[in-house]
Design a protein around this motif. Structure first.
Motif, short mmCIF file in Angstrom:
data_model
loop_
_atom_site.label_atom_id
_atom_site.label_comp_id
_atom_site.label_asym_id
_atom_site.label_seq_id
_atom_site.Cartn_x
_atom_site.Cartn_y
_atom_site.Cartn_z
N TYR A 53 90.49 5.29 -24.20
CA TYR A 53 91.26 5.21 -25.45
C TYR A 53 90.85 6.36 -26.39
O TYR A 53 91.69 7.05 -26.97
CB TYR A 53 90.99 3.85 -26.11
N GLU A 61 93.12 9.47 -28.17
CA GLU A 61 93.27 9.79 -29.59
C GLU A 61 92.75 11.19 -29.92
O GLU A 61 93.26 11.86 -30.82
CB GLU A 61 92.57 8.74 -30.46
N VAL A 88 85.43 7.61 -32.07
CA VAL A 88 86.58 6.70 -32.20
C VAL A 88 86.10 5.25 -32.14
O VAL A 88 85.34 4.88 -31.24
CB VAL A 88 87.60 6.95 -31.05
N THR A 135 87.29 1.24 -31.86
CA THR A 135 88.41 0.37 -31.52
C THR A 135 88.12 -1.03 -32.08
O THR A 135 87.16 -1.68 -31.68
CB THR A 135 88.63 0.28 -30.00
N GLY A 161 90.71 2.89 -34.66
CA GLY A 161 91.80 2.51 -33.75
C GLY A 161 91.77 1.03 -33.40
O GLY A 161 91.00 0.26 -33.97
N SER A 214 93.26 -1.65 -36.75
CA SER A 214 93.57 -0.48 -37.58
C SER A 214 94.80 -0.72 -38.44
O SER A 214 95.06 0.05 -39.36
CB SER A 214 93.76 0.76 -36.71
N LYS A 259 93.29 7.42 -39.17
CA LYS A 259 93.83 6.21 -38.53
C LYS A 259 94.48 6.64 -37.21
O LYS A 259 95.12 7.69 -37.14
CB LYS A 259 94.88 5.58 -39.46
N CYS A 260 94.30 5.83 -36.17
CA CYS A 260 94.86 6.15 -34.85
C CYS A 260 96.38 6.33 -34.93
O CYS A 260 97.02 5.80 -35.85
CB CYS A 260 94.53 5.04 -33.86
N ALA A 267 97.36 4.96 -26.08
CA ALA A 267 96.15 5.79 -26.14
C ALA A 267 95.39 5.80 -24.81
O ALA A 267 94.97 6.85 -24.33
CB ALA A 267 95.25 5.33 -27.28
#
Ligand SMILES: [Zn+2]
Length: 307
Positions: free
Chosen positions: A111, A115, A129, A131, A244, A248, A278-279, A285
């Motif tokens: 993921y 991104e 990142v 999640t 993400g 998010s 922000k993702c 992703a």
């Protein structure tokens, strides 16, 4: 990048299995199935669908799976959500059935690759990142390469401690970031503060309608995230952090609290030109990240072979 061969990418979840053909940074074709039970059935379905989707030769098959991947990226060494895949030689079985090279990687890591290479942090090379979902996970990309750790266990970002005597976490420790910033935690906090909700989504809706206890839950989640991210900034000095996962969607509620903590805790030099993002890719992703992972892994192997 247009001359690169397409990639088959797999987002393997405990409930659903998504398989896609990715070419020129786009999902060209995709299918979804309920995840079958049993290692042979899972591998068989991936191989069959990969062969159907691959119209021509592909660079490889990347599988994003829940659990810890082995250092060789050929299997899951620990798969609590799909125990039948524990130590099962997935990549070798799939290559045997399809003749395409295959790699297996932790889903949050894949993921993160998505991104960084195709989403919110496109154009940047050193990015962390997060999640936010049922749990809290993440991935670390340093100089364009996924940092996997010595044993493939790096970037368990949800399990850094915010409070040493806090709520018991799913990992067995107390007060991890996950006990503040996962969906379960946000719902628990909103209830604790007096909100009449049962899920994180309801807490989010109530917070947006002005419900003070629900808002307080997101303030708490945001400040815990900010404390964790400040530690990451002081450790790695990344260009950006991406928020993400499903959580998010509450970015606008979390962001002010994260920024507040960063101002207090992160070193000024680490905050220079730093971006909190922000993702942007949503559910794709992991599918796009699989392509980035295949290119990155095989290019690294090719360079190593030339030396
Ligand atoms: Zn934990």
């Amino acid at each position: 990048m247009s001359e690169k061969k397409p990639v088959i990418t797999v987002d393997l979840g405990g409930t659903n299995l998504r398989i896609a053909l990715v070419e020129n940074n786009k999902v060209i074709n995709r299918v979804m199935h309920p995840t079958p039970r049993g290692a042979e059935a899972i591998v068989g379905l991936i191989a069959k669908q990969a062969l159907e989707l691959a119209e021509k030769e592909v660079a490889g098959i990347a599988i994003a799976a829940p659990g810890t991947a082995s250092p060789q990226m050929d299997r899951l060494s620990k798969a609590p959500n799909l125990p039948e895949l524990n130590d099962y030689p997935m990549a070798a079985e799939i290559t045997e059935q399809t003749k395409f090279p295959c790699i297996v990687e932790n889903d949050a890591n894949v993921y993160a690759m998505g991104e960084v290479f195709y989403g919110a942090a496109r154009g940047l090379h050193t990015v962390v990142v997060y999640t936010l979902g049922t749990g809290v996970g993440g991935g670390i990309v340093l100089n364009g390469k996924l940092w996997r750790g010595v044993n493939g266990a790096a970037a368990e970002l949800g399990h850094v401690s915010i409070n040493e005597i806090g709520h018991l976490c799913s990992c067995g420790a107390r007060g991890c970031l996950e006990t503040f910033a996962s969906a379960t935690a946000m719902a628990r906090l909103a209830k604790k503060y007096g909100s009449n909700i049962t899920t994180a989504r309801e807490a989010y809706e109530q917070a947006n309608m002005g419900d003070k206890p629900a808002q307080q839950a997101f303030v708490r989640a945001g400040s815990a995230l900010g404390i964790a991210i400040a530690a990451i900034l002081n450790t790695l000095n990344p260009q950006a952090v991406v928020i993400g996962g499903g959580g998010s969607s509450a970015y606008s509620l979390l962001e002010p609290e994260i920024e507040k903590q960063l101002k207090v805790r992160a070193f000024p030099a680490a905050l220079e030109n730093f971006k909190l993002l922000k993702c942007t890719l949503g559910n794709d992703a992991a599918l796009l990240g699989g392509a980035a992972l295949i290119y990155e892994t095989f290019e690294t192997q090719a360079r190593a072979a030339l030396k």
